[in-house]
Write a protein that holds these residues in place. Structure first.
Motif, mmCIF file in Angstrom:
data_model
loop_
_atom_site.group_PDB
_atom_site.id
_atom_site.type_symbol
_atom_site.label_atom_id
_atom_site.label_comp_id
_atom_site.label_asym_id
_atom_site.label_seq_id
_atom_site.Cartn_x
_atom_site.Cartn_y
_atom_site.Cartn_z
ATOM 1 N N HIS A 154 -1.834 24.384 24.145
ATOM 2 C CA HIS A 154 -1.823 24.388 25.606
ATOM 3 C C HIS A 154 -1.257 23.050 26.076
ATOM 4 C CE1 HIS A 154 -4.272 28.015 25.604
ATOM 5 N NE2 HIS A 154 -4.978 27.440 24.634
ATOM 6 N N VAL A 155 -0.477 23.097 27.136
ATOM 7 C CA VAL A 155 0.176 21.898 27.659
ATOM 8 C C VAL A 155 -0.178 21.739 29.129
ATOM 9 C CG1 VAL A 155 2.380 20.741 28.107
ATOM 10 C CG2 VAL A 155 2.113 22.179 26.058
ATOM 11 N N HIS A 156 -0.622 20.549 29.465
ATOM 12 C CA HIS A 156 -0.879 20.215 30.874
ATOM 13 C C HIS A 156 -0.253 18.848 31.133
ATOM 14 C CE1 HIS A 156 -2.798 19.753 34.744
ATOM 15 N NE2 HIS A 156 -3.330 18.607 34.350
ATOM 16 N N VAL A 157 0.504 18.727 32.211
ATOM 17 C CA VAL A 157 1.153 17.456 32.536
ATOM 18 C C VAL A 157 0.671 16.984 33.906
ATOM 19 C CG1 VAL A 157 3.338 16.234 32.886
ATOM 20 C CG2 VAL A 157 3.191 18.078 31.186
ATOM 21 N N ALA A 158 0.214 15.736 33.973
ATOM 22 C CA ALA A 158 -0.241 15.147 35.229
ATOM 23 C C ALA A 158 0.304 13.730 35.340
ATOM 24 C CB ALA A 158 -1.766 15.140 35.295
ATOM 25 N N CYS A 159 1.057 13.472 36.393
ATOM 26 C CA CYS A 159 1.650 12.148 36.626
ATOM 27 C C CYS A 159 2.477 11.673 35.431
ATOM 28 C CB CYS A 159 0.573 11.120 36.959
ATOM 29 S SG CYS A 159 -0.330 11.491 38.473
ATOM 30 N N GLY A 160 3.150 12.618 34.766
ATOM 31 C CA GLY A 160 4.010 12.278 33.646
ATOM 32 C C GLY A 160 3.307 12.177 32.311
ATOM 33 N N VAL A 161 1.981 12.256 32.305
ATOM 34 C CA VAL A 161 1.221 12.211 31.056
ATOM 35 C C VAL A 161 1.047 13.637 30.547
ATOM 36 C CG1 VAL A 161 -0.938 11.553 29.943
ATOM 37 C CG2 VAL A 161 0.006 10.128 31.775
ATOM 38 N N ALA A 162 1.447 13.880 29.292
ATOM 39 C CA ALA A 162 1.349 15.209 28.697
ATOM 40 C C ALA A 162 0.056 15.314 27.893
ATOM 41 C CB ALA A 162 2.549 15.469 27.800
ATOM 42 N N TYR A 163 -0.777 16.274 28.269
ATOM 43 C CA TYR A 163 -2.029 16.540 27.555
ATOM 44 C C TYR A 163 -1.815 17.791 26.704
ATOM 45 C CZ TYR A 163 -3.999 13.285 30.966
ATOM 46 O OH TYR A 163 -4.264 12.172 31.731
ATOM 47 N N LEU A 164 -1.961 17.655 25.403
ATOM 48 C CA LEU A 164 -1.765 18.758 24.466
ATOM 49 C C LEU A 164 -3.082 19.058 23.773
ATOM 50 C CD1 LEU A 164 1.482 17.403 22.729
ATOM 51 C CD2 LEU A 164 1.320 18.686 24.858
ATOM 52 N N TYR A 165 -3.462 20.313 23.739
ATOM 53 C CA TYR A 165 -4.697 20.674 23.047
ATOM 54 C C TYR A 165 -4.574 22.102 22.524
ATOM 55 C CZ TYR A 165 -5.666 22.760 27.643
ATOM 56 O OH TYR A 165 -5.579 23.478 28.806
ATOM 57 N N GLY A 166 -5.446 22.432 21.569
ATOM 58 C CA GLY A 166 -5.395 23.749 20.955
ATOM 59 C C GLY A 166 -5.623 23.650 19.463
ATOM 60 N N SER A 167 -5.063 24.598 18.716
ATOM 61 C CA SER A 167 -5.277 24.630 17.268
ATOM 62 C C SER A 167 -3.951 24.671 16.524
ATOM 63 C CB SER A 167 -6.122 25.844 16.881
ATOM 64 O OG SER A 167 -5.451 27.047 17.233
ATOM 65 N N LEU A 168 -3.964 24.050 15.349
ATOM 66 C CA LEU A 168 -2.782 24.005 14.488
ATOM 67 C C LEU A 168 -3.166 24.483 13.094
ATOM 68 C CD1 LEU A 168 -1.391 20.477 15.462
ATOM 69 C CD2 LEU A 168 -0.384 22.679 16.101
ATOM 70 N N PRO A 169 -2.248 25.139 12.390
ATOM 71 C CA PRO A 169 -2.547 25.605 11.027
ATOM 72 C C PRO A 169 -2.422 24.508 9.977
ATOM 73 C CG PRO A 169 -0.335 26.252 11.635
ATOM 74 C CD PRO A 169 -0.940 25.612 12.852
ATOM 75 N N ASP A 170 -1.843 23.371 10.356
ATOM 76 C CA ASP A 170 -1.587 22.295 9.391
ATOM 77 C C ASP A 170 -1.735 20.957 10.113
ATOM 78 O OD1 ASP A 170 -0.515 20.370 7.698
ATOM 79 O OD2 ASP A 170 1.168 21.613 7.059
ATOM 80 N N PHE A 194 -6.251 18.242 19.035
ATOM 81 C CA PHE A 194 -6.070 19.479 18.302
ATOM 82 C C PHE A 194 -7.189 19.701 17.295
ATOM 83 C CE2 PHE A 194 -1.499 18.432 19.231
ATOM 84 C CZ PHE A 194 -1.256 19.532 20.053
ATOM 85 N N THR A 195 -7.464 20.955 17.037
ATOM 86 C CA THR A 195 -8.309 21.327 15.901
ATOM 87 C C THR A 195 -7.395 21.998 14.887
ATOM 88 O OG1 THR A 195 -8.837 23.472 16.910
ATOM 89 C CG2 THR A 195 -10.360 21.640 17.313
ATOM 90 N N VAL A 196 -7.754 21.897 13.635
ATOM 91 C CA VAL A 196 -6.952 22.501 12.573
ATOM 92 C C VAL A 196 -7.640 23.789 12.103
ATOM 93 C CG1 VAL A 196 -5.957 22.234 10.278
ATOM 94 C CG2 VAL A 196 -6.049 20.280 11.847
ATOM 95 N N THR A 197 -6.927 24.881 12.209
ATOM 96 C CA THR A 197 -7.444 26.169 11.775
ATOM 97 C C THR A 197 -6.616 26.644 10.587
ATOM 98 O OG1 THR A 197 -8.057 26.701 14.043
ATOM 99 C CG2 THR A 197 -7.980 28.521 12.472
ATOM 100 N N VAL A 198 -7.191 26.547 9.409
ATOM 101 C CA VAL A 198 -6.477 26.926 8.200
ATOM 102 C C VAL A 198 -6.565 28.443 8.034
ATOM 103 C CG1 VAL A 198 -6.302 26.663 5.699
ATOM 104 C CG2 VAL A 198 -7.026 24.732 7.134
ATOM 105 N N PRO A 199 -5.425 29.117 7.891
ATOM 106 C CA PRO A 199 -5.434 30.578 7.733
ATOM 107 C C PRO A 199 -6.249 30.986 6.507
ATOM 108 C CG PRO A 199 -3.215 29.770 8.152
ATOM 109 C CD PRO A 199 -4.063 28.574 7.896
ATOM 110 N N ALA A 200 -6.972 32.071 6.649
ATOM 111 C CA ALA A 200 -7.811 32.568 5.543
ATOM 112 C C ALA A 200 -6.924 33.099 4.428
ATOM 113 C CB ALA A 200 -8.740 33.644 6.063
#
Length: 200
Positions: A154-170, A194-200
């Motif tokens: 997920h991406v949110h930008v406020a006053c030029g600052v990019a906030y990235l959050y969510g899950s990654l496989p690696d 980010f949180t890391v979600t390793v595929p089963a």
């Protein structure tokens, strides 16, 4: 707002310059008339051979030789520090900061003057809307991760600052994503969670 990436996107094409034989007083008058602090000096063929600045003029004024004409050729700093129109905005900004310059002549492949870029021109990139920046980051990240497994960002930008959050496989992908977002024109800072979600 259009994506501003290179000097060509922000430079001023209507450029004021002087010739080698332009006299001291004419240089001062040209600077006053156009409200600029430095002028490119051109050869007879239109190539940039130097730059004359207010500092150069003030230095010359302290030891004027009445027996010698003071012209742009005598006053100018050479070689001129220049960029091409394909130079990135970030690279031009770094060069300007490192050399303590307010303006840079823009030249073509043969050294002919085609424009000028100022500090103010380079700052135009930060006028992009947060929505525009966010849309470009999302598009860029989607392209980067399309073949790298399941990711939810997920991406949110406020006053030029990019906030990235969510899950990654690696976990190694976080650096890739953050670097990509930081390179988007108009981004001031990137903050990721980010949180890391390793595929089963």
């Amino acid at each position: 707002m259009e994506h501003l990436r290179t000097v060509d996107d922000v430079m001023t094409q209507a450029v004021v310059s002087v010739d080698h034989d332009t006299a001291f007083k004419d240089i001062v008058e040209t600077m006053r008339m156009w409200n600029v602090s430095a002028l490119p000096v051109l050869s007879a063929g239109g190539k940039v051979t130097g730059v004359v600045s207010e500092a150069d003029l003030l230095l010359a004024a302290t030891h004027i030789d009445p027996d010698r004409a003071i012209t742009a050729e005598r006053l100018m700093t050479r070689p001129a520090v220049t960029v091409t129109k394909d130079t990135t905005i970030q690279a031009a900004a770094r060069l300007m900061a490192r050399r303590h310059l307010k303006r840079l002549p823009v030249v073509d492949g043969d050294g002919h003057l085609i424009g000028v870029v100022s500090r103010g021109d380079l700052l135009k990139v930060y006028l992009r809307s947060d929505a525009d920046i966010g849309a470009e980051i999302r598009e860029l990240i989607t392209g980067l991760l399309v073949q790298r497994g399941s990711a939810e960002i997920h991406v949110h930008v406020a006053c030029g600052v990019a906030y990235l959050y969510g899950s990654l496989p690696d976990p190694t992908l976080e650096d890739v994503v953050v670097r990509a977002a930081a390179a988007v024109p108009g981004v001031v800072d990137v903050r990721a969670d980010f949180t890391v979600t390793v595929p089963a």
